[in-house]
Design a protein around this motif. Structure first.
Motif, PDB file in Angstrom:
ATOM      1  N   LEU A  64      44.788 -29.905 -12.240  1.00 30.09           N
ATOM      2  CA  LEU A  64      46.224 -31.041 -13.254  1.00 30.09           C
ATOM      3  C   LEU A  64      47.129 -31.546 -12.410  1.00 30.09           C
ATOM      4  O   LEU A  64      47.030 -32.003 -11.934  1.00 30.09           O
ATOM      5  N   ARG A  65      47.592 -30.546 -12.191  1.00 25.47           N
ATOM      6  CA  ARG A  65      48.831 -30.169 -10.895  1.00 25.47           C
ATOM      7  C   ARG A  65      48.755 -31.259  -9.694  1.00 25.47           C
ATOM      8  O   ARG A  65      49.448 -32.627  -9.092  1.00 25.47           O
ATOM      9  N   LEU A  66      46.953 -31.019  -8.811  1.00 27.31           N
ATOM     10  CA  LEU A  66      46.776 -31.762  -7.962  1.00 27.31           C
ATOM     11  C   LEU A  66      46.026 -33.497  -8.366  1.00 27.31           C
ATOM     12  O   LEU A  66      46.549 -34.010  -7.323  1.00 27.31           O
ATOM     13  N   VAL A  67      46.294 -33.145  -9.365  1.00 27.73           N
ATOM     14  CA  VAL A  67      45.328 -34.442  -9.947  1.00 27.73           C
ATOM     15  C   VAL A  67      47.167 -35.161  -9.748  1.00 27.73           C
ATOM     16  O   VAL A  67      47.183 -36.258  -9.504  1.00 27.73           O
ATOM     17  N   PHE A  68      47.199 -35.004 -10.877  1.00 27.53           N
ATOM     18  CA  PHE A  68      49.051 -36.110 -11.135  1.00 27.53           C
ATOM     19  C   PHE A  68      49.937 -35.427 -10.084  1.00 27.53           C
ATOM     20  O   PHE A  68      50.760 -36.719 -10.511  1.00 27.53           O
ATOM     21  N   ARG A  69      49.874 -34.592  -9.624  1.00 22.04           N
ATOM     22  CA  ARG A  69      51.204 -34.949  -8.414  1.00 22.04           C
ATOM     23  C   ARG A  69      52.608 -34.484  -9.449  1.00 22.04           C
ATOM     24  O   ARG A  69      53.531 -34.808  -9.038  1.00 22.04           O
ATOM     25  N   LYS A  70      52.993 -34.590 -10.304  1.00 20.54           N
ATOM     26  CA  LYS A  70      54.455 -33.121 -11.297  1.00 20.54           C
ATOM     27  C   LYS A  70      54.132 -32.330 -11.839  1.00 20.54           C
ATOM     28  O   LYS A  70      52.515 -32.949 -12.085  1.00 20.54           O
ATOM     29  N   PRO A  71      54.992 -32.053 -12.426  1.00 19.43           N
ATOM     30  CA  PRO A  71      54.644 -30.973 -13.967  1.00 19.43           C
ATOM     31  C   PRO A  71      54.522 -31.740 -14.489  1.00 19.43           C
ATOM     32  O   PRO A  71      54.729 -32.857 -14.943  1.00 19.43           O
ATOM     33  N   LEU A  72      53.055 -31.013 -15.347  1.00 17.79           N
ATOM     34  CA  LEU A  72      52.810 -31.916 -16.646  1.00 17.79           C
ATOM     35  C   LEU A  72      53.276 -32.046 -17.647  1.00 17.79           C
ATOM     36  O   LEU A  72      52.983 -33.172 -18.647  1.00 17.79           O
ATOM     37  N   GLY A  73      54.378 -31.676 -18.325  1.00 14.97           N
ATOM     38  CA  GLY A  73      55.929 -31.965 -18.974  1.00 14.97           C
ATOM     39  C   GLY A  73      55.703 -33.036 -18.880  1.00 14.97           C
ATOM     40  O   GLY A  73      55.946 -34.456 -19.663  1.00 14.97           O
ATOM     41  N   ALA A  74      56.107 -33.846 -17.209  1.00 16.46           N
ATOM     42  CA  ALA A  74      56.625 -34.800 -16.643  1.00 16.46           C
ATOM     43  C   ALA A  74      55.505 -35.892 -16.570  1.00 16.46           C
ATOM     44  O   ALA A  74      55.554 -36.591 -16.821  1.00 16.46           O
ATOM     45  N   VAL A  75      54.687 -34.922 -17.296  1.00 17.16           N
ATOM     46  CA  VAL A  75      53.016 -36.174 -17.265  1.00 17.16           C
ATOM     47  C   VAL A  75      53.102 -37.341 -18.214  1.00 17.16           C
ATOM     48  O   VAL A  75      52.793 -37.740 -19.124  1.00 17.16           O
ATOM     49  N   ILE A  76      53.217 -35.976 -19.721  1.00 16.26           N
ATOM     50  CA  ILE A  76      53.453 -36.053 -20.993  1.00 16.26           C
ATOM     51  C   ILE A  76      55.053 -36.310 -21.386  1.00 16.26           C
ATOM     52  O   ILE A  76      54.329 -37.814 -22.737  1.00 16.26           O
ATOM     53  N   HIS A  77      55.674 -36.516 -20.957  1.00 19.25           N
ATOM     54  CA  HIS A  77      56.922 -37.316 -21.511  1.00 19.25           C
ATOM     55  C   HIS A  77      57.090 -38.550 -21.414  1.00 19.25           C
ATOM     56  O   HIS A  77      56.875 -39.239 -22.424  1.00 19.25           O
ATOM     57  N   PRO A  78      56.230 -39.504 -20.537  1.00 21.72           N
ATOM     58  CA  PRO A  78      56.414 -41.053 -20.503  1.00 21.72           C
ATOM     59  C   PRO A  78      55.551 -41.041 -21.767  1.00 21.72           C
ATOM     60  O   PRO A  78      55.958 -42.192 -22.476  1.00 21.72           O
ATOM     61  N   THR A  79      54.432 -40.499 -22.164  1.00 19.53           N
ATOM     62  CA  THR A  79      53.220 -41.446 -23.455  1.00 19.53           C
ATOM     63  C   THR A  79      54.495 -41.117 -24.460  1.00 19.53           C
ATOM     64  O   THR A  79      53.753 -41.312 -24.843  1.00 19.53           O
ATOM     65  N   LEU A  80      55.119 -40.850 -24.860  1.00 15.17           N
ATOM     66  CA  LEU A  80      56.163 -40.284 -26.403  1.00 15.17           C
ATOM     67  C   LEU A  80      56.832 -41.149 -25.963  1.00 15.17           C
ATOM     68  O   LEU A  80      57.597 -40.533 -26.850  1.00 15.17           O
ATOM     69  N   GLU A  81      57.678 -42.028 -25.085  1.00 13.43           N
ATOM     70  CA  GLU A  81      58.567 -42.707 -24.981  1.00 13.43           C
ATOM     71  C   GLU A  81      59.026 -43.377 -26.418  1.00 13.43           C
ATOM     72  O   GLU A  81      57.582 -43.818 -26.743  1.00 13.43           O
ATOM     73  N   GLY A  82      59.574 -43.848 -26.728  1.00 16.01           N
ATOM     74  CA  GLY A  82      60.539 -44.997 -27.557  1.00 16.01           C
ATOM     75  C   GLY A  82      59.950 -44.249 -29.335  1.00 16.01           C
ATOM     76  O   GLY A  82      60.308 -44.855 -30.818  1.00 16.01           O
ATOM     77  N   ILE A  83      59.102 -43.289 -29.303  1.00 17.73           N
ATOM     78  CA  ILE A  83      59.324 -42.001 -30.132  1.00 17.73           C
ATOM     79  C   ILE A  83      60.509 -41.481 -30.674  1.00 17.73           C
ATOM     80  O   ILE A  83      61.078 -40.618 -30.254  1.00 17.73           O
ATOM     81  N   ASP A  84      61.043 -41.555 -32.416  1.00  8.81           N
ATOM     82  CA  ASP A  84      62.277 -40.812 -32.545  1.00  8.81           C
ATOM     83  C   ASP A  84      62.317 -39.311 -32.449  1.00  8.81           C
ATOM     84  O   ASP A  84      61.443 -38.832 -33.788  1.00  8.81           O
ATOM     85  N   PRO A  85      62.861 -38.895 -32.006  1.00  7.83           N
ATOM     86  CA  PRO A  85      62.959 -37.311 -31.884  1.00  7.83           C
ATOM     87  C   PRO A  85      63.396 -37.071 -32.919  1.00  7.83           C
ATOM     88  O   PRO A  85      62.316 -35.698 -33.193  1.00  7.83           O
ATOM     89  N   GLU A  86      64.059 -37.311 -33.663  1.00  9.22           N
ATOM     90  CA  GLU A  86      64.671 -37.173 -35.355  1.00  9.22           C
ATOM     91  C   GLU A  86      63.383 -37.092 -35.727  1.00  9.22           C
ATOM     92  O   GLU A  86      63.257 -35.796 -37.010  1.00  9.22           O
ATOM     93  N   ASP A  87      62.477 -38.103 -36.496  1.00 12.55           N
ATOM     94  CA  ASP A  87      61.107 -37.203 -36.452  1.00 12.55           C
ATOM     95  C   ASP A  87      60.332 -36.183 -36.248  1.00 12.55           C
ATOM     96  O   ASP A  87      60.150 -35.427 -37.471  1.00 12.55           O
ATOM     97  N   LEU A  88      60.377 -36.394 -35.212  1.00 13.96           N
ATOM     98  CA  LEU A  88      59.947 -34.793 -34.837  1.00 13.96           C
ATOM     99  C   LEU A  88      60.386 -33.067 -34.672  1.00 13.96           C
ATOM    100  O   LEU A  88      59.776 -32.887 -35.593  1.00 13.96           O
ATOM    101  N   ASP A  89      61.636 -33.474 -35.107  1.00 19.73           N
ATOM    102  CA  ASP A  89      62.398 -32.476 -35.638  1.00 19.73           C
ATOM    103  C   ASP A  89      62.118 -32.152 -36.934  1.00 19.73           C
ATOM    104  O   ASP A  89      61.934 -31.304 -37.063  1.00 19.73           O
ATOM    105  N   GLU A  90      62.541 -33.164 -37.968  1.00 18.29           N
ATOM    106  CA  GLU A  90      62.239 -33.484 -38.936  1.00 18.29           C
ATOM    107  C   GLU A  90      60.805 -33.195 -39.054  1.00 18.29           C
ATOM    108  O   GLU A  90      60.900 -31.824 -40.074  1.00 18.29           O
TER     109      GLU A  90
END
Lengths: 421, 553
Positions: free
Chosen positions: A296-322
């Protein structure tokens, strides 16, 4: 076609429906920024499709559960396979409830893979219907196990939401100490999840190859009067032996990739039941998981967290926390009732004591203490966001240890729960 | 530090008050300055632990009233409990009396584990101490908070200070077109009533409240937990808790230790699963489906302590005991614990044979568990000196018994008779043929072995008991309190977690509506409530936009 055949078909149907539902939730979340569409409409449409699939999946899962009940003559929560599938089903029930409250498609993107992993993990265990030992012949088997699992399922949804929150808010571009530390830990969490997937993959791969190896192990044990007794046991492996059991002789080993004999022996202090085989399984899981992670690292060439992070952009983190907090808050009374109170009532009836400090009981108490600490920290000390989400993630590790780790590592009165990994 | 606690509204507050008890105006200087959302815990009322000049008792009180301390106690208990699960606890063995067990089984770590006392973690002073401290913390934390909270909620003012309203976490401000502000407020109150709020109005100021009872949930839960913990401690009161085991062979009646009761095992049966019921890999294995003891419980009514006379028994209960269904009588419970299907020797009826004359005397009835002390057989007289249930020769070379189970019974008699020493000669007898050879009965008896022997002529002279049922006998007088405690705790949890206390304050000043809302949990639901009510009076607002930042719990 009898009940049990219908049941296995329903199980497979549920599994694939969950996989599809997961895919649709991913499309709903990740596809918002695709061209020529309005983001809100896109999310509404695809999350509805995802929800329809996950609900039909849950229905199929319920069919599996009740037909197996009819076929076996007792509620299918009596061994590890049955319990883990039930836990997966409970997570789907908890997810559906939380989804109906918050209507957040994101949650599906994380709760469904969790269910899929747990259901796949269940399939690792022997699936035969086993007759009940006298201790389990009680109505409390129905009540205690189901309620406890439902409570734990809400904790699982809390974990999924907490993990999402962390992936959403952790600064993956940050270079200061705190950001680095957060990045490392979230990456480690993802790695652990992939190791579990690797374990499931390895088991099914070698099962498909029908791999077998066996050893004769000599056990020396001392009874309570100090008398020495020597027994010889056969230990069967279904994964190629990297480690052989302590003090054992090879009976038969199929060569695998040119490896014809075990590389080393399990240390003597690991003297639990089948310790050698478990250690071997752990080593294989880490190998398979690391391999998968590396790819997976070879395919994406960056940490997996950094791969998933952008897909969650624009989502209200406070909703997730709640969502994470609310799920745990809903689960806590259910867990208390099922895993402690009903457990005590049954224990009183079956063993004559409501509490016996059996490892499973102790770990249920530890889980309960852990989540009560979580709730106090959140409600009275204002721990929110990061800290609360980390607690939700760690809490689920405690839950999983109580459910699986105790059976694998510590033997106790609950050891009849049929663990064979 | 001297603090002026009199609010501008004229109310005299207690020291430590954060928000005026009457109008809600922030009292602390650093709070009054900025515009951040207010800390609404206990409505800003002072707690006992915030007393100005703490004495010793106050300091102890303050220590235990801290939630931080409570959480630390919980975490230490949690970690301590983990330690106890590393190796099996001593309590898992029915009789633990081997100090080397942990070292023999687990090596050096086992030795350290045992030396640290972790082999009985849950009975150790520090663990029980932690539980007692958690109990204390539960009492003090609850008292410290519930009283000011009760007072604060019991005398709420409807018209709050403007700062109090606009610094809530859910806030709406906007212009009202309607000039009849009182009428407008009344209409909004009507809508709130439809959503099951209790509405109090004071002109164009309003207070709406619902589910206040859920605020008592945590305290009710804590009361339940305290009761539960007290019940657990009460089990150490003498007579409140008993836990013994009884092995009852089929057909026998056994006195239950430390009680006035006798239990008869009328019949014991085991059912195994048939091959049709078993999956392939378990075919032809003896897998118990059910084991059952038909039991009768007797109470001794007379001659109970008299060794000579037989006790007079009266049947008080009967039950078919299976796992999950114990016999229960007046708080005494008998649980199916285990069974031993191997038959046990119960009695033999041997003949005494004079080897010289060949003459046989008897037979006499020799019960294994309750032998007579004296047997007269023709010219012979047997006096029982002692009996060994599980014969062995100990390290000092003396005869001894390994256990109380009749595995290798042996009887030592003083024999008197013709041509024998008038003072009597000793004779040891092993009823089991296998023991007779194993322990060389004839060698042990020396010359006497040539003179007499005990002979059992046929199997009819051997009495064998059926399977032995192992029962666990329990008395636990604390149980009702335990269940009541657990039930109260559960009610408190449900109240606290499944309902939320919601309050809405509003006032209209010069046509400007200021609305603030507070809940103890679930802000998402609170915002939805406010948005839904405002929509009914034609104010469209996105629930999310009501969020004034700050905490979400």
């Amino acid at each position: 076609m009898n009940w049990l055949d219908i049941s296995s078909s329903a199980f497979i149907a549920a599994f694939f429906l969950y996989c599809f539902a997961f895919l649709f939730y991913v499309i709903a979340v990740a596809g918002r920024k695709w061209s020529n569409r309005k983001p809100e409409e896109h999310v509404r449409k695809w999350s509805r499709i995802g929800f329809v699939f996950s609900t039909i999946g849950l229905a199929a899962h319920l069919v599996f559960f009740f037909t197996r009940w009819a076929g076996a003559g007792h509620i299918p929560t009596s061994n590890m396979y049955e319990f883990m599938t039930f836990l997966g089903m409970s997570i789907m029930i908890a997810f559906t409830i939380i989804y109906l409250i918050y209507r957040s498609p994101l949650l599906g993107m994380f709760a469904l893979p969790l269910t899929i992993v747990i259901v796949a993990y269940a399939a690792v265990f022997p699936q035969k219907v086993q007759p009940l030992v006298p201790a389990l012949q009680s109505n409390w088997l129905k009540v205690h196990v189901t309620t406890a699992a439902l409570g734990e399922a809400f904790f699982a949804v809390g974990f999924a939401a907490g993990l999402m929150y962390l992936l959403r808010v952790i600064d993956f571009k940050g270079t200061d100490k705190a950001a680095k530390r957060a990045q490392r830990w979230i990456e480690f969490t993802l790695y652990v999840i992939i190791v579990i997937v690797g374990f499931i993959g390895a088991v099914f791969l070698f099962r498909g190859m029908d791999y077998q190896a066996s050893f004769t192990q000599t056990n020396i044990s001392y009874d309570k009067t100090g008398a020495e007794s020597i027994t010889e046991d056969t230990v069967e492996y279904t994964l190629p032996p990297i480690v052989k059991p302590y003090n054992s002789v090879t009976t038969a080993v199929e060569p695998f990739l040119g490896m014809e004999s075990p590389l080393f022996e399990a240390p003597s202090w690991m003297n639990g039941v089948n310790a050698g085989r478990k250690l071997n399984t752990v080593i294989w899981s880490i190998i398979a998981g690391t391999l998968l992670y590396g790819i997976l690292r070879l395919v994406f060439r960056k940490p997996l967290g950094a791969v998933i992070h952008p897909t969650l952009e624009g989502i209200d983190p406070e909703d997730l926390d709640e969502i994470s907090y609310r799920s745990i808050a809903i689960g806590f009374p259910v867990f208390t009732l099922g895993a402690l109170i009903f457990a005590m009532i049954w224990a009183e009836q079956a063993w004559g004591r409501f509490w016996g400090w059996d490892p499973k009981e102790v770990w249920a108490l530890i889980t309960w203490l852990y989540y009560s600490a979580y709730l106090h920290l959140r409600l009275s000390r204002g721990w929110q966001g990061h800290r609360s989400s980390w607690l939700a993630v760690i809490g689920f590790i405690v839950v999983m240890f109580t459910l699986i780790g105790v059976n694998l590592i510590i033997a106790g009165l609950h050891s009849y729960a049929g663990v064979d990994g | 530090m001297f603090q002026n606690t009199k609010c501008e509204c004229g109310h005299q507050n207690h020291a430590g008050t954060v928000l005026c008890e009457s109008c809600g105006k922030p009292l602390i200087a650093e709070l009054a300055g900025d515009n951040a959302p207010l800390e609404m815990r206990y409505d800003g009322a002072a707690r006992r632990s915030q007393k100005a000049n703490p004495g010793l008792i106050d300091r102890v009180w303050n220590f235990f009233s801290s939630v931080k301390i409570a959480v630390i106690l919980i975490v230490i208990t949690l970690l301590g409990a983990m330690l106890g699960t590393i190796y099996p606890q001593e309590g898992t063995f029915i009789n633990f009396n081997d100090p080397d067990y942990y070292e023999d089984t687990y090596g050096l770590p086992g030795k350290i584990y045992y030396m640290l006392g972790l082999s009985h973690t849950y009975e150790s002073w520090w663990f029980i101490g932690l539980l007692v401290m958690i109990g204390t913390s539960l009492v003090i934390c609850s008292l410290d908070r519930v009283l000011p909270l009760y007072k604060a909620l019991n005398k709420q003012q409807i018209r709050k200070h403007l700062q109090f309203i606009t610094r809530q976490k859910v806030v709406y401000t906007g212009r009202i077109e309607d000039t009849d502000t009182e009428g407008w407020t009344a209409r909004l109150g009507e809508q709130l009533r439809k959503r099951r709020y209790k509405v109090y109005r004071d002109g164009d100021a309003l207070l709406a409240e619902k589910n206040r009872f859920s605020r008592w949930g945590p305290y009710i839960n804590h009361i339940g937990l305290i009761l539960f913990l007290l019940a657990v401690l009460a089990r150490s009161i003498p007579g409140w808790h008993m836990d013994t085991y009884a092995a009852v062979p089929e057909g026998d009646t056994v006195r239950l230790a430390d009680t006035n009761y006798y239990l008869k095992n009328v019949e014991f049966s085991v059912d195994y699963y048939s091959n049709e019921e078993l999956p392939e890999e378990l075919q032809d294995t003896a897998r118990a489906k059910k084991y059952e003891t038909k039991a009768e419980l007797y109470e001794c009514v007379d001659n109970c302590t008299d060794i000579m006379g037989d006790p007079v028994l009266e049947k008080v209960a009967e039950h078919n005991i299976i796992v999950n269904s114990p016999l229960s009588y007046k708080g005494l419970k008998a649980y199916q614990f285990d069974y031993d299907p191997t038959p046990k020797l119960k009695a033999v009826n041997p003949m005494l044979v004079d080897k010289k004359t060949g003459e046989a005397y008897g037979p006499f009835h020799l019960s294994i568990t309750e032998p007579e002390l004296l047997y007269e057989l023709g010219p012979y007289r047997l006096e029982l000196i002692t009996r060994f249930m599980d014969f062995t020769i100990n390290e000092q070379g003396k005869p001894a018994t390994k256990s109380r189970e009749p595995n290798a019974p042996a009887f030592l008699f003083l024999v008197k008779g013709p041509d024998l020493d008038p003072a009597g000669e000793t004779f040891i007898y092993f009823p089991k043929q296998v023991d007779k050879q194993r322990f060389s009965q004839d060698l042990l008896n020396r010359e006497l072995a040539d003179r007499i022997e005990f002979r059992v002529d046929s199997m009819e002279e051997v009495e064998i008991s059926g399977a032995t049922s192992h029962l666990n006998i329990r008395v636990d007088k604390a149980m009702p309190y335990i269940w009541v405690g657990a039930a109260i705790s559960m009610i408190g949890l449900v109240m606290g977690f499944y309902w939320n206390h919601r309050r809405i304050w509003l006032r209209i000043d010069n046509g400007i509506l200021s609305l603030g809302a507070h809940t103890n949990k679930n802000w998402y639901g609170m915002r939805n409530d406010v948005a839904a009510v405002l929509r009914k009076v034609d104010i469209e607002v996105d629930p999310k936009s009501l969020d004034n930042g700050g905490n979400k719990t």
